[in-house]
Design an enzyme around this catalytic site. Structure first.
Site, PDB file in Angstrom:
ATOM      1  N   LYS A 180      -4.718  -9.417  -6.213  1.00  0.00           N
ATOM      2  CA  LYS A 180      -5.882  -9.637  -5.333  1.00  0.00           C
ATOM      3  C   LYS A 180      -7.034  -8.693  -5.686  1.00  0.00           C
ATOM      4  CE  LYS A 180      -6.193  -7.883  -1.119  1.00  0.00           C
ATOM      5  NZ  LYS A 180      -7.265  -7.609  -0.190  1.00  0.00           N
ATOM      6  N   LYS A 183       0.829  -1.213   0.000  1.00  0.00           N
ATOM      7  CA  LYS A 183       0.000   0.000   0.000  1.00  0.00           C
ATOM      8  C   LYS A 183       0.861   1.260   0.000  1.00  0.00           C
ATOM      9  CE  LYS A 183      -4.379  -1.777   1.670  1.00  0.00           C
ATOM     10  NZ  LYS A 183      -5.522  -1.633   2.556  1.00  0.00           N
ATOM     11  N   LYS A 191     -11.468  -3.733  -2.851  1.00  0.00           N
ATOM     12  CA  LYS A 191     -12.586  -2.784  -2.994  1.00  0.00           C
ATOM     13  C   LYS A 191     -12.118  -1.387  -3.369  1.00  0.00           C
ATOM     14  CE  LYS A 191     -13.522  -3.253   1.749  1.00  0.00           C
ATOM     15  NZ  LYS A 191     -12.216  -3.245   2.426  1.00  0.00           N
TER      16      LYS A 191
HETATM   17  N1  AQP Z   1      -9.566 -10.679  -2.624  1.00  0.00           N
HETATM   18  C1  AQP Z   1      -9.899 -11.213  -1.462  1.00  0.00           C
HETATM   19  N2  AQP Z   1     -10.189 -12.536  -1.372  1.00  0.00           N
HETATM   20  C2  AQP Z   1     -10.540 -13.088  -0.180  1.00  0.00           C
HETATM   21  N3  AQP Z   1     -10.626 -12.394   0.973  1.00  0.00           N
HETATM   22  C3  AQP Z   1     -10.335 -11.086   0.921  1.00  0.00           C
HETATM   23  N4  AQP Z   1     -10.313 -10.123   1.852  1.00  0.00           N
HETATM   24  C4  AQP Z   1      -9.951  -8.942   1.291  1.00  0.00           C
HETATM   25  N5  AQP Z   1      -9.740  -9.111  -0.022  1.00  0.00           N
HETATM   26  C5  AQP Z   1      -9.965 -10.429  -0.283  1.00  0.00           C
HETATM   27  C6  AQP Z   1     -10.668 -10.328   3.244  1.00  0.00           C
HETATM   28  O1  AQP Z   1     -11.764  -9.466   3.534  1.00  0.00           O
HETATM   29  C7  AQP Z   1     -11.676  -9.058   4.898  1.00  0.00           C
HETATM   30  C8  AQP Z   1     -11.829  -7.581   5.004  1.00  0.00           C
HETATM   31  O2  AQP Z   1     -10.748  -6.932   4.415  1.00  0.00           O
HETATM   32  P1  AQP Z   1     -10.484  -5.433   4.801  1.00  0.00           P
HETATM   33  O3  AQP Z   1     -11.611  -4.602   4.384  1.00  0.00           O
HETATM   34  O4  AQP Z   1     -10.146  -5.342   6.228  1.00  0.00           O
HETATM   35  O5  AQP Z   1      -9.192  -5.011   4.043  1.00  0.00           O
HETATM   36  P2  AQP Z   1      -8.363  -5.647   2.898  1.00  0.00           P
HETATM   37  O6  AQP Z   1      -7.918  -7.023   3.255  1.00  0.00           O
HETATM   38  O7  AQP Z   1      -7.281  -4.671   2.556  1.00  0.00           O
HETATM   39  O8  AQP Z   1      -9.468  -5.734   1.745  1.00  0.00           O
HETATM   40  P3  AQP Z   1      -9.570  -4.919   0.411  1.00  0.00           P
HETATM   41  O9  AQP Z   1     -10.846  -5.280  -0.250  1.00  0.00           O
HETATM   42  O10 AQP Z   1      -8.306  -5.108  -0.377  1.00  0.00           O
HETATM   43  O11 AQP Z   1      -9.705  -3.437   0.941  1.00  0.00           O
HETATM   44  P4  AQP Z   1      -8.865  -2.152   0.550  1.00  0.00           P
HETATM   45  O12 AQP Z   1      -8.953  -2.049  -0.933  1.00  0.00           O
HETATM   46  O13 AQP Z   1      -9.509  -1.029   1.272  1.00  0.00           O
HETATM   47  O14 AQP Z   1      -7.458  -2.410   1.020  1.00  0.00           O
HETATM   48  C9  AQP Z   1     -10.333  -9.572   5.433  1.00  0.00           C
HETATM   49  O15 AQP Z   1     -10.575 -10.741   6.167  1.00  0.00           O
HETATM   50  C10 AQP Z   1      -9.567  -9.883   4.198  1.00  0.00           C
HETATM   51  O16 AQP Z   1      -8.609 -10.900   4.375  1.00  0.00           O
END
Ligand code: AQP
Length: 333
Positions: free
Chosen positions: A197, A111, A200
């Site tokens: 990956k 990030k 969102k």
């Molecule tokens: N691509 C993914 N596949 C499976 N699990 C996923 N998680 C995130 N992306 C995937 C799981 O979702 C939960 C919540 O994640 P988060 O919102 O705390 O942050 P993150 O892991 O950083 O998810 P994002 O979607 O990638 O958010 P942004 O874009 O804001 O950084 C966690 O249990 C995570 O493992």
């Protein structure tokens, strides 16, 4: 009864990656664990957020928790920033975690690499100690998360062991949590770059399916998902990452296993497969979206969150007091 804790950041609308990797697991787990499901808005502000949008996304995520089937009679659903013990415990965790440990975290490296160093917040580096605090405050035994959080869970386990050894006088002040990653779907990949990956906050909206995307948008995004030119449906993440990712999504949204799907689509091309996958995803998400829309501006949602915060505070404050007493902060209470 054992305890679980998990949280999602309201940094956007959850994707089907968040749903498959984390949220879907919550539904069954709430039946057999004392459960805490949190909307981790303090984590979301480690990168820039617009205040009004953040607040709206926070409520929307709470409504989605309920819409997927979380039951506030069984699980405590609350907003992280409404329970001040999280930020306070995170400070204690930070002061007992080395800079080296934090700089090694791959999520920080990924990030922070995306942005100019002067704009990268210190909070992005100290995000994992806040996550450690989230988990330990509820003396959690199990943390259901996707694959990308594995390293943060290791950090949590290391912290707990260090804290107990240093301050426990032979007592286990804090519980060591286990990680719970789904066997399949722990890392759903981007629809446009299946080596990356699904996230969102990805700028390319075609790379993810948001849980609130309209059915026509869902079908369109699946149709345009990157696959390969062979047209053969096989599960081979290394050589055919695009179609393998779609197979994982399909299996997660239906009762079919991946081998059953491979068999079923043996003689079909990608077109038919993608069309059916679109219908499978829509049929799960549409009722969730209807329920989300009923809840989003309801008093019911507010009162569930109010009650959740009260219940969470009672447990979190107790652990925080234990930590404060153990390390010598303030007067002993
Ligand atoms: N691509 C993914 N596949 C499976 N699990 C996923 N998680 C995130 N992306 C995937 C799981 O979702 C939960 C919540 O994640 P988060 O919102 O705390 O942050 P993150 O892991 O950083 O998810 P994002 O979607 O990638 O958010 P942004 O874009 O804001 O950084 C966690 O249990 C995570 O493992």
């Amino acid at each position: 009864m054992k305890t679980i804790f998990s949280g999602i950041q309201p940094s956007g609308t959850p994707t089907i990656g968040n749903y498959i990797g984390a949220m879907k697991q919550f539904i069954d787990l709430q039946e057999s664990y004392t459960s805490y499901f949190c909307i981790v808005d303090e984590h979301a502000i480690t990168v820039q957020q617009e205040p009004l949008k953040l607040r709206q996304q926070t409520k929307s995520l709470a409504a989605l928790y309920l819409a997927i089937g979380l039951n506030p009679k069984k699980a405590t659903i609350f907003i992280q920033s409404e329970v001040s013990a999280h930020a306070e415990a995170a400070w204690i965790v930070q002061c007992n975690t080395s800079l080296g440990e934090l700089e090694r975290m791959t999520q920080f490296k990924d990030k922070s690499a995306k942005d100019n160093r002067v704009r990268v917040s210190a909070g992005l580096l100290t995000y994992p100690p806040l996550m450690v605090a989230d988990i330990i405050l509820y003396q959690s035994d199990l943390v259901p998360v996707g694959d990308d959080q594995k390293q943060h869970l290791e950090l949590t386990r290391d912290f707990v062991s260090r804290f107990n050894n240093k301050y426990g006088n032979g007592n286990q002040l804090l519980t060591t949590p286990e990680v719970n990653i789904p066997e399949s779907g722990g890392r759903i990949m981007s629809l446009q770059d299946p080596l990356k990956k699904m996230s969102k906050s990805d700028e390319n909206k075609k790379s993810f399916i948001s849980m609130l995307d309209e059915p026509t948008v869902i079908r369109k995004k699946i149709k345009s998902a990157l696959t390969d030119s062979s047209g053969v449906i096989e599960y081979d993440p290394e050589n055919k990452p695009g179609i393998s990712n779609l197979l994982t999504i399909y299996a997660s949204f239906t009762d079919f296993s991946i081998p059953e799907l491979v068999d079923r689509y043996q003689n079909s091309g990608y077109g038919q497969f993608k069309e059916d996958l679109g219908e499978a995803v829509v049929s799960v998400l549409e009722p969730i979206q209807i329920r989300h829309n009923e809840l989003i501006d309801s008093e019911e949602l507010d009162s569930i969150l109010d009650e959740g915060a009260i219940k969470a505070r009672m447990v979190a404050d107790k652990t925080l007091l234990k930590m404060r007493n153990a390390i010598g902060l303030g007067r002993k209470r």
